[in-house]
Design a protein around this motif. Sequence first.
Motif, mmCIF file in Angstrom:
data_model
loop_
_atom_site.group_PDB
_atom_site.id
_atom_site.type_symbol
_atom_site.label_atom_id
_atom_site.label_comp_id
_atom_site.label_asym_id
_atom_site.label_seq_id
_atom_site.Cartn_x
_atom_site.Cartn_y
_atom_site.Cartn_z
ATOM 1 N N ASN A 1 7.143 -4.127 10.288
ATOM 2 C CA ASN A 1 8.504 -4.650 10.382
ATOM 3 C C ASN A 1 8.493 -6.139 10.065
ATOM 4 O OD1 ASN A 1 9.726 -2.200 11.278
ATOM 5 N ND2 ASN A 1 8.893 -2.565 13.316
ATOM 6 N N GLN A 2 9.597 -6.605 9.476
ATOM 7 C CA GLN A 2 9.721 -8.016 9.143
ATOM 8 C C GLN A 2 10.691 -8.695 10.116
ATOM 9 O OE1 GLN A 2 10.025 -8.611 4.680
ATOM 10 N NE2 GLN A 2 10.227 -6.389 4.785
ATOM 11 N N TRP A 3 10.261 -9.867 10.608
ATOM 12 C CA TRP A 3 11.076 -10.661 11.526
ATOM 13 C C TRP A 3 11.497 -11.925 10.789
ATOM 14 C CZ3 TRP A 3 12.070 -8.560 16.364
ATOM 15 C CH2 TRP A 3 11.272 -7.461 16.729
ATOM 16 N N SER A 4 12.778 -12.041 10.529
ATOM 17 C CA SER A 4 13.312 -13.087 9.673
ATOM 18 C C SER A 4 13.718 -14.326 10.459
ATOM 19 C CB SER A 4 14.536 -12.538 8.918
ATOM 20 O OG SER A 4 15.294 -13.592 8.361
ATOM 21 N N ALA A 49 3.595 -7.260 2.665
ATOM 22 C CA ALA A 49 3.451 -8.660 2.271
ATOM 23 C C ALA A 49 3.326 -8.801 0.762
ATOM 24 C CB ALA A 49 2.236 -9.269 2.962
ATOM 25 N N THR A 89 1.181 -12.805 8.673
ATOM 26 C CA THR A 89 0.872 -11.578 9.398
ATOM 27 C C THR A 89 -0.497 -11.751 10.037
ATOM 28 O OG1 THR A 89 0.837 -9.150 9.243
ATOM 29 C CG2 THR A 89 -0.219 -10.357 7.453
ATOM 30 N N GLU A 125 6.867 -7.336 -0.928
ATOM 31 C CA GLU A 125 8.109 -8.023 -0.590
ATOM 32 C C GLU A 125 8.076 -9.510 -0.935
ATOM 33 O OE1 GLU A 125 11.029 -6.915 0.690
ATOM 34 O OE2 GLU A 125 10.343 -4.842 0.552
ATOM 35 N N TYR A 126 6.910 -10.134 -0.867
ATOM 36 C CA TYR A 126 6.845 -11.584 -1.035
ATOM 37 C C TYR A 126 6.124 -12.013 -2.311
ATOM 38 C CZ TYR A 126 8.705 -11.376 3.611
ATOM 39 O OH TYR A 126 9.513 -11.091 4.693
ATOM 40 N N ILE A 169 5.371 -10.449 9.680
ATOM 41 C CA ILE A 169 5.200 -9.020 9.436
ATOM 42 C C ILE A 169 4.296 -8.483 10.532
ATOM 43 C CG2 ILE A 169 4.523 -7.236 7.781
ATOM 44 C CD1 ILE A 169 4.684 -9.481 5.619
ATOM 45 N N ALA A 196 1.106 -3.642 6.811
ATOM 46 C CA ALA A 196 1.573 -5.029 6.830
ATOM 47 C C ALA A 196 1.163 -5.758 5.555
ATOM 48 C CB ALA A 196 1.032 -5.748 8.064
ATOM 49 N N PRO A 249 9.098 -15.770 7.626
ATOM 50 C CA PRO A 249 9.043 -14.352 7.959
ATOM 51 C C PRO A 249 7.699 -13.942 8.566
ATOM 52 C CG PRO A 249 10.030 -14.664 5.798
ATOM 53 C CD PRO A 249 9.484 -15.996 6.210
ATOM 54 N N ALA A 299 5.104 -16.138 4.151
ATOM 55 C CA ALA A 299 5.137 -15.131 5.206
ATOM 56 C C ALA A 299 3.796 -15.172 5.915
ATOM 57 C CB ALA A 299 5.401 -13.737 4.647
#
Length: 340
Positions: free
Chosen positions: A242-245, A276, A96, A279-280, A237, A272, A235, A94
């Motif tokens: 918000n997460q953009w997949s 991160a 950010t 979630e990851y 962030i 963010a 992804p 991911a």
Amino acid sequence: MTRKKAVIVCPGRGTYNAAELGYLTRHHGDKADFIAMLDALREAEGQTPVSALDGAERFSLARHTSSQNASLLIFACAIADFMAIDREQYEPVAVTGNSMGWYLALTAGGTLSHEEGARLVNTMGTLMQAEGRGGQMVYPVVDDDWQPDAAKQALIDRLIAENDNVHQSIRLGGISVLAADEAGLKLLERELPASDRYPMRLANHAAFHSPLLSHVPPLAQEKLGAEMFARPAMPLIDGKANQWSPWSTDTDALHGYTLGAQIDTPYDFSKAIEVAAKEYAPDVFILLGPGTTMGAPVAQELIRHRWRGLTGKGAFKTRQGSDPLVLSMGMEDQRKLVVQ
């Protein structure tokens, strides 16, 4: 060999300073085509090429930190660093970034090509040079052990609530970045207790991520269309966490956020980083250069959530000495652990 999962963190404005002069030359002499593309873009706009800025004999605060020069210079260093990460050791999961670093994250994450990312960054840097209003001030909201200081945060919250010309700009780990007009900046200098170098105005910074820049989104959207945006390759962030997949991103919505709310509403870098981490579940955070200023905010946010057992500044430094959780490519000893 099992690769380590890495969240990539892109830097914002203010990260190329005197110590970073020559960063591209020192670290990226093998990326001549990439740098030539950036220079050609600048020359087409009648602007100083990034290679000339980086190769200057002396660092100039006025020249190197101006919006129209600093933006693409930082882009060049950061994206070149991203290209240099050893993919046999690290798997980016991911990406950010902080403030302007969101534009860099779009490029590292594959939403924008190198050329389109450079165009977006240079266009926005030039636009902010012409249209920027107000300024930014930074103030710590943690104690010496990087624990949240409730009294400092309460004071900042009160000043924002009581003054229409003072706004939260960025939540940056243990630092609160505030945006204000000139009267608001002077009020903050009077009201915030002085310690060390704080409260500190940021040189050549406008009131980013605040209503003072509400006139900028229409100008930016007129210059930069949604057609340049693609779904990301990994992804992203953003500044609202918000997460953009890669599988579900609406590119029109991503364009609308990037050149809309991202400009004139608060940027929550702290959230963010929390997303991160949770979630990851990365093994490491890799901080792209230039500069080393992003390390503390990332660490402070990880400490706040007791990530991987971090309890304070001392615990973080001890862990960094044995099995680093944060690798800053702007630090030579940590850079050696990241590059090919």
